[in-house]
Write a protein that holds these residues in place. Structure first.
Motif, PDB file in Angstrom:
ATOM      1  N   PRO A 608       0.831  -1.218   0.000  1.00  0.00           N
ATOM      2  CA  PRO A 608       0.000   0.000   0.000  1.00  0.00           C
ATOM      3  C   PRO A 608       0.860   1.261   0.000  1.00  0.00           C
ATOM      4  CG  PRO A 608       0.006  -1.037   2.167  1.00  0.00           C
ATOM      5  CD  PRO A 608       0.721  -1.977   1.260  1.00  0.00           C
ATOM      6  N   ILE A 609       0.301   2.315  -0.609  1.00  0.00           N
ATOM      7  CA  ILE A 609       0.992   3.614  -0.663  1.00  0.00           C
ATOM      8  C   ILE A 609       0.839   4.288   0.690  1.00  0.00           C
ATOM      9  CG2 ILE A 609       1.069   5.852  -1.788  1.00  0.00           C
ATOM     10  CD1 ILE A 609      -0.095   4.556  -4.257  1.00  0.00           C
ATOM     11  N   GLU A 610       1.930   4.593   1.318  1.00  0.00           N
ATOM     12  CA  GLU A 610       1.916   5.210   2.652  1.00  0.00           C
ATOM     13  C   GLU A 610       2.761   6.475   2.640  1.00  0.00           C
ATOM     14  OE1 GLU A 610       0.159   4.411   5.146  1.00  0.00           O
ATOM     15  OE2 GLU A 610      -0.544   2.409   4.682  1.00  0.00           O
ATOM     16  N   PRO A 611       2.214   7.566   3.059  1.00  0.00           N
ATOM     17  CA  PRO A 611       0.765   7.803   3.245  1.00  0.00           C
ATOM     18  C   PRO A 611       0.092   8.001   1.898  1.00  0.00           C
ATOM     19  CG  PRO A 611       1.956   9.810   3.653  1.00  0.00           C
ATOM     20  CD  PRO A 611       3.010   8.795   3.341  1.00  0.00           C
ATOM     21  N   LEU A 612      -1.208   7.873   1.873  1.00  0.00           N
ATOM     22  CA  LEU A 612      -1.946   8.090   0.631  1.00  0.00           C
ATOM     23  C   LEU A 612      -1.843   9.552   0.225  1.00  0.00           C
ATOM     24  CD1 LEU A 612      -5.172   5.956   1.217  1.00  0.00           C
ATOM     25  CD2 LEU A 612      -3.268   5.458  -0.307  1.00  0.00           C
ATOM     26  N   GLU A 613      -1.473   9.733  -1.019  1.00  0.00           N
ATOM     27  CA  GLU A 613      -1.370  11.101  -1.519  1.00  0.00           C
ATOM     28  C   GLU A 613      -2.754  11.666  -1.791  1.00  0.00           C
ATOM     29  OE1 GLU A 613       1.042  10.979  -4.948  1.00  0.00           O
ATOM     30  OE2 GLU A 613       2.776  10.076  -3.949  1.00  0.00           O
ATOM     31  N   SER A 614      -2.819  12.943  -1.908  1.00  0.00           N
ATOM     32  CA  SER A 614      -4.077  13.586  -2.275  1.00  0.00           C
ATOM     33  C   SER A 614      -4.429  13.181  -3.699  1.00  0.00           C
ATOM     34  CB  SER A 614      -3.939  15.116  -2.185  1.00  0.00           C
ATOM     35  OG  SER A 614      -5.135  15.729  -2.593  1.00  0.00           O
ATOM     36  N   GLY A 615      -5.669  12.760  -3.925  1.00  0.00           N
ATOM     37  CA  GLY A 615      -6.088  12.332  -5.259  1.00  0.00           C
ATOM     38  C   GLY A 615      -5.978  10.838  -5.469  1.00  0.00           C
ATOM     39  N   VAL A 616      -5.539  10.072  -4.428  1.00  0.00           N
ATOM     40  CA  VAL A 616      -5.450   8.613  -4.524  1.00  0.00           C
ATOM     41  C   VAL A 616      -6.437   7.982  -3.539  1.00  0.00           C
ATOM     42  CG1 VAL A 616      -3.971   6.591  -4.277  1.00  0.00           C
ATOM     43  CG2 VAL A 616      -3.042   8.724  -5.206  1.00  0.00           C
ATOM     44  N   ALA A 617      -7.302   7.045  -4.040  1.00  0.00           N
ATOM     45  CA  ALA A 617      -8.291   6.370  -3.192  1.00  0.00           C
ATOM     46  C   ALA A 617      -8.145   4.855  -3.340  1.00  0.00           C
ATOM     47  CB  ALA A 617      -9.709   6.803  -3.568  1.00  0.00           C
ATOM     48  N   THR A 618      -8.504   4.139  -2.289  1.00  0.00           N
ATOM     49  CA  THR A 618      -8.441   2.660  -2.340  1.00  0.00           C
ATOM     50  C   THR A 618      -9.813   2.098  -2.710  1.00  0.00           C
ATOM     51  OG1 THR A 618      -8.918   2.537   0.017  1.00  0.00           O
ATOM     52  CG2 THR A 618      -6.619   2.475  -0.654  1.00  0.00           C
ATOM     53  N   GLY A 619      -9.781   1.018  -3.449  1.00  0.00           N
ATOM     54  CA  GLY A 619     -11.028   0.347  -3.842  1.00  0.00           C
ATOM     55  C   GLY A 619     -10.859  -1.163  -3.732  1.00  0.00           C
ATOM     56  N   LEU A 620     -11.957  -1.875  -3.771  1.00  0.00           N
ATOM     57  CA  LEU A 620     -11.943  -3.333  -3.666  1.00  0.00           C
ATOM     58  C   LEU A 620     -12.622  -3.919  -4.895  1.00  0.00           C
ATOM     59  CD1 LEU A 620     -11.273  -5.846  -1.971  1.00  0.00           C
ATOM     60  CD2 LEU A 620     -13.553  -5.655  -0.956  1.00  0.00           C
ATOM     61  N   ALA A 621     -11.873  -4.677  -5.654  1.00  0.00           N
ATOM     62  CA  ALA A 621     -12.424  -5.335  -6.849  1.00  0.00           C
ATOM     63  C   ALA A 621     -12.768  -6.786  -6.507  1.00  0.00           C
ATOM     64  CB  ALA A 621     -11.417  -5.283  -7.993  1.00  0.00           C
ATOM     65  N   TRP A 622     -13.957  -7.243  -6.965  1.00  0.00           N
ATOM     66  CA  TRP A 622     -14.419  -8.611  -6.657  1.00  0.00           C
ATOM     67  C   TRP A 622     -14.569  -9.404  -7.957  1.00  0.00           C
ATOM     68  CZ3 TRP A 622     -18.619 -11.255  -8.422  1.00  0.00           C
ATOM     69  CH2 TRP A 622     -18.894 -12.491  -7.799  1.00  0.00           C
ATOM     70  N   THR A 623     -14.123 -10.650  -7.914  1.00  0.00           N
ATOM     71  CA  THR A 623     -14.316 -11.570  -9.038  1.00  0.00           C
ATOM     72  C   THR A 623     -14.734 -12.919  -8.459  1.00  0.00           C
ATOM     73  OG1 THR A 623     -12.053 -12.390  -9.024  1.00  0.00           O
ATOM     74  CG2 THR A 623     -12.482 -10.419 -10.345  1.00  0.00           C
ATOM     75  N   PRO A 624     -15.255 -13.830  -9.282  1.00  0.00           N
ATOM     76  CA  PRO A 624     -15.638 -15.154  -8.761  1.00  0.00           C
ATOM     77  C   PRO A 624     -14.483 -15.936  -8.160  1.00  0.00           C
ATOM     78  CG  PRO A 624     -16.656 -14.780 -10.896  1.00  0.00           C
ATOM     79  CD  PRO A 624     -15.707 -13.641 -10.674  1.00  0.00           C
ATOM     80  N   VAL A 625     -13.256 -15.607  -8.505  1.00  0.00           N
ATOM     81  CA  VAL A 625     -12.113 -16.356  -7.977  1.00  0.00           C
ATOM     82  C   VAL A 625     -11.445 -15.635  -6.816  1.00  0.00           C
ATOM     83  CG1 VAL A 625     -11.698 -17.455 -10.182  1.00  0.00           C
ATOM     84  CG2 VAL A 625     -10.558 -15.306  -9.672  1.00  0.00           C
ATOM     85  N   GLY A 626     -11.994 -14.523  -6.359  1.00  0.00           N
ATOM     86  CA  GLY A 626     -11.390 -13.803  -5.245  1.00  0.00           C
ATOM     87  C   GLY A 626     -11.469 -12.298  -5.450  1.00  0.00           C
ATOM     88  N   GLY A 627     -10.834 -11.542  -4.572  1.00  0.00           N
ATOM     89  CA  GLY A 627     -10.864 -10.080  -4.664  1.00  0.00           C
ATOM     90  C   GLY A 627      -9.466  -9.496  -4.524  1.00  0.00           C
ATOM     91  N   ASP A 628      -9.357  -8.148  -4.745  1.00  0.00           N
ATOM     92  CA  ASP A 628      -8.052  -7.495  -4.632  1.00  0.00           C
ATOM     93  C   ASP A 628      -8.277  -6.020  -4.332  1.00  0.00           C
ATOM     94  OD1 ASP A 628      -5.395  -7.134  -4.548  1.00  0.00           O
ATOM     95  OD2 ASP A 628      -5.039  -7.431  -6.698  1.00  0.00           O
ATOM     96  N   ILE A 629      -7.288  -5.435  -3.687  1.00  0.00           N
ATOM     97  CA  ILE A 629      -7.322  -3.990  -3.405  1.00  0.00           C
ATOM     98  C   ILE A 629      -6.720  -3.258  -4.589  1.00  0.00           C
ATOM     99  CG2 ILE A 629      -6.446  -2.176  -1.913  1.00  0.00           C
ATOM    100  CD1 ILE A 629      -6.444  -4.215   0.371  1.00  0.00           C
ATOM    101  N   ILE A 630      -7.406  -2.228  -5.054  1.00  0.00           N
ATOM    102  CA  ILE A 630      -6.895  -1.424  -6.171  1.00  0.00           C
ATOM    103  C   ILE A 630      -6.797   0.033  -5.718  1.00  0.00           C
ATOM    104  CG2 ILE A 630      -7.836  -2.985  -7.933  1.00  0.00           C
ATOM    105  CD1 ILE A 630     -10.132  -1.022  -8.292  1.00  0.00           C
ATOM    106  N   TYR A 631      -5.937   0.788  -6.412  1.00  0.00           N
ATOM    107  CA  TYR A 631      -5.743   2.201  -6.093  1.00  0.00           C
ATOM    108  C   TYR A 631      -6.241   3.023  -7.276  1.00  0.00           C
ATOM    109  CZ  TYR A 631      -2.763   0.250  -2.488  1.00  0.00           C
ATOM    110  OH  TYR A 631      -2.290  -0.475  -1.433  1.00  0.00           O
ATOM    111  N   VAL A 632      -7.073   3.989  -6.944  1.00  0.00           N
ATOM    112  CA  VAL A 632      -7.634   4.874  -7.970  1.00  0.00           C
ATOM    113  C   VAL A 632      -6.982   6.244  -7.805  1.00  0.00           C
ATOM    114  CG1 VAL A 632      -9.731   5.879  -8.934  1.00  0.00           C
ATOM    115  CG2 VAL A 632      -9.817   3.606  -7.866  1.00  0.00           C
ATOM    116  N   GLU A 633      -6.299   6.668  -8.855  1.00  0.00           N
ATOM    117  CA  GLU A 633      -5.603   7.963  -8.818  1.00  0.00           C
ATOM    118  C   GLU A 633      -6.343   8.971  -9.688  1.00  0.00           C
ATOM    119  OE1 GLU A 633      -1.556   7.535  -9.894  1.00  0.00           O
ATOM    120  OE2 GLU A 633      -1.245   5.708  -8.718  1.00  0.00           O
TER     121      GLU A 633
END
Length: 673
Positions: A608-633
């Motif tokens: 993970p990006i530490e600390p999160l910069e301004s303009g960057v958000a975390t998201g959670l993507a889901w698929t039938p085989v599992g999920g993952d954390i994604i970063y939206v800039e």
């Protein structure tokens, strides 16, 4: 003593050689053939035929089993006879044709060796117009004799008509006899009576009494023949069709033999009849099978209809109508088997144990319709096999992926060329039992087109209240599916029609966590792959760190299918080393040695990006085989105020971006934007 024979007087000697008969009585005037084989009798015939006018006495034995009759073994009365012809059949074996002449009374046996010789007293036939003492009959007795003669002749003719294979000349012969005594003897000789009854008639010298006795026997014989005729008529009416069919089949068989068609369809018919009786069919199916067998009997084997009907009977007789496997209702053993085959899955195991418990208390409970829903590789199909092993039932699986034709479920009608039952009936036949564990794999991938909707056809199959009378288009009779335990599998529920979901009990199998995968791999996968690749546990050891590395760096799935492939690849690599003779000691697989067998790491864990910069958000993507954390800039620049989205964002993510932009615009004054 003299007697008359066709106008000539014949003298019967007072001393006669005696020929004993075992099972017959000779009457005066009768001509019969007899076989002579006893030594004494053969010698008698050989000496008597040398005489000019050979006369012998014919007397019946009291016991037919006596080989050498003597005093007391013969009846007192017999018949004098003359020998008409002697035919030598073999050495010491003759066929002798004799004619009865007159009744005789055996006064005494003068000699027993080499054959029997007796002193006899010939009995003169009483004149029809005279009584026993010689006095003439009165007019009343003459009328009685005439009445008896007429009755005897009439009843004799009726008897002759009811006896098959009797020539018409027999009736003419009876009419030609005018003497009451001769008539009585003629009919007595041809009556089917026991020996002692015939002997009793022979010993009756009074013509009137003799006619009365014969009349009694004739009436009794007539009644027996009438009853037999009535019974035969009833039987012919009841079995007339089957007899005609038999005759026609025999003709058909002869025709086939002439045509060189050596195959005997009769044996196939008999085989089908045997199978039908042994199949335990319900009444509806039994009647249909017998009807088709009747049709098959009338068909020519080379015709197309014959093969269609033959195949149909094959299906009817091969289906397990009553064949079942006995359920194992040992709860403890079933739980052990389920735990041995699968890690976790407590919810599914609990449901199976509940079913077995209910089944133990109520054997008539209908089978449940379970639907195992989960991502690929979580063990849905293998779980079905474990359920079958725990219950002691046969397991059968069909895949419904891509099935679009309704006939795949319900079967084709027999009017179509190459028609077959649907996959359900085919599976039941191959399983060989009417209560298997039947797995409907990939039920969520059913299709539909102009040929019908297979999911609609499954509604009857998967309804416990309806599948007891499942109707396959090919069979045209109902088959009971209520004893079958259906288990469906699916990856997702949203593609299954709601009415179909409503008929099933949904059991979800979620994806495995890292710890669960670790336990499954350690307990099940590694031992199995080690064994399948020809190695023992002493040949290879995969450390816990290496196993976690495989789980996290080389697989990204909800199930364990790819995990098993990666472990198999490691085992194959180790097998090459041992097979080449390069290593004899145990090989230990560590995280740093994995690239040698699996190549570079595929999935690298994101930091993970530490600390999160301004303009960057975390998201959670889901698929039938599992999920993952994604970063939206996001970036702001001069322009017209438009929003540009890049990447493969889903609809929900795009809506989230629009919601964030709307919020910023609404709070622009607050944040001085």
């Amino acid at each position: 003593m003299t007697t008359r024979d066709t106008g000539k007087e014949l003298t019967v000697p007072e001393i006669l050689p005696i020929l004993p008969l075992r099972n017959a009585v000779l009457f005066p005037g009768s001509i019969i053939p007899i076989d002579v084989g006893r030594k004494q009798s053969v010698q008698l015939i050989e000496e008597v035929v040398k005489q000019e006018r050979p006369f012998i006495g014919i007397v019946s034995q009291r016991d037919p089993k006596t080989e050498s009759p003597g005093h007391g073994d013969l009846f007192e009365y017999g018949t004098s006879a003359r020998i008409l012809k002697v035919i030598k059949l073999a050495k010491d074996n003759y066929s002798v044709i004799i004619q009865g002449v007159a009744r005789i009374h055996i006064l005494e046996l003068t000699e027993l060796e080499p054959y029997i010789i007796a002193r006899v007293n010939p009995i003169v036939e009483i004149d029809v117009d005279a009584g026993a003492s010689g006095e003439y009959f009165t007019t009343e007795k003459s009328i009685e004799i005439k009445a008896l003669v007429q009755s005897v002749k009439e009843i004799s003719k009726q008897v002759i008509q009811l006896i098959p294979d009797v020539p018409n000349e027999a009736t003419t012969l009876i009419d030609s006899v005018s003497s009451p005594g001769q008539l009585a003897d003629l009919i007595s000789a041809n009556l089917d009576l026991p020996l002692r009854e015939k002997q009793k008639i022979l010993e009756e010298f009074d013509v009137i009494e003799r006619l009365r006795e014969i009349l009694v026997f004739l009436n009794r014989q007539l009644e027996i023949l009438k009853i037999r005729e009535k019974i035969n008529h009833q039987v012919q009416e009841e079995m007339g069709k089957s007899q005609r069919d038999y005759v026609l089949r025999q003709h058909l068989k002869a025709i086939r033999e002439e045509l060189g068609e050596t195959d005997d369809p009769g044996s196939e018919i008999e085989e089908f009849l045997r199978k039908i009786e042994e199949a335990g069919m319900p009444e509806e199916a039994y009647k249909m099978a017998m009807k088709q067998v009747s049709r098959l009997k009338l068909m020519v084997p080379s015709s197309s209809d014959y093969s269609v009907t033959h195949s149909y009977l094959d299906w009817l007789t091969e289906l397990p109508w009553e064949t079942t496997t006995e359920d194992k209702l040992d709860i403890k053993e079933a739980r052990r088997i389920l735990d041995e085959d699968h890690y976790d899955l407590d919810k599914v195991k609990k449901r199976i144990i509940e079913y077995l418990a209910v089944r133990k208390l109520n054997p008539d409970k209908k089978g449940p319709i379970l639907c195992l829903v989960g991502p690929p590789g979580v063990g849905k199909t293998s779980l079905g096999k474990s359920i079958a092993r725990a219950m002691g039932r046969t397991f059968w699986r069909i895949s419904l992926g891509g099935v679009r034709d309704e006939a795949e479920i319900r079967g084709h009608r027999r009017t179509y060329v190459g028609a077959l039952p649907g996959r359900i009936i085919q599976g039941i036949r191959k399983a060989g039992t009417s209560n298997p564990i039947f797995m409907l794999d990939e039920i969520d991938k059913l299709g539909n087109d102009f040929r019908g909707d297979p999911s609609s056809a499954l509604l009857e199959v998967l309804d416990p209240e309806q599948n007891g009378t499942f109707a396959d288009h090919y069979l045209e009779v109902h088959y009971d599916l209520s004893r079958v335990m259906f288990i469906a599998t699916a990856n997702r529920l949203d593609t299954i029609p709601p009415p179909l979901i409503d008929r099933m009990e949904i059991l979800e199998l979620p994806g495995y966590t890292r710890n669960e995968k670790f336990q499954i791999a350690s307990t099940y996968i590694i031992p199995r792959q080690t064994r399948d690749n020809g190695m023992s546990p002493e040949s290879i050891r995969i450390t816990d760190d290496a196993l976690i590395k495989i789980i996290e760096g080389y697989t990204r799935e909800a199930g364990v299918r790819n995990l098993e492939r990666q472990i198999e690849a490691v085992c194959r690599g180790v097998a090459v080393t041992f097979a080449s003779g390069k290593r004899k000691r145990k090989i230990v697989i560590r995280p740093e040695t994995l690239p040698k067998y699996l190549g570079p790491e595929i999935f690298i864990e994101k930091t993970p990006i530490e600390p999160l910069e301004s303009g960057v958000a975390t998201g959670l993507a889901w698929t039938p085989v599992g999920g993952d954390i994604i970063y939206v800039e996001s970036r702001m620049m001069k322009g017209k105020g438009g929003l540009m989205l890049t990447g493969q964002l889903g609809e929900v993510m795009k809506e989230s971006v629009q919601a964030a932009l709307s919020y910023i615009k609404s709070e622009s004054a607050t944040y001085k934007i």
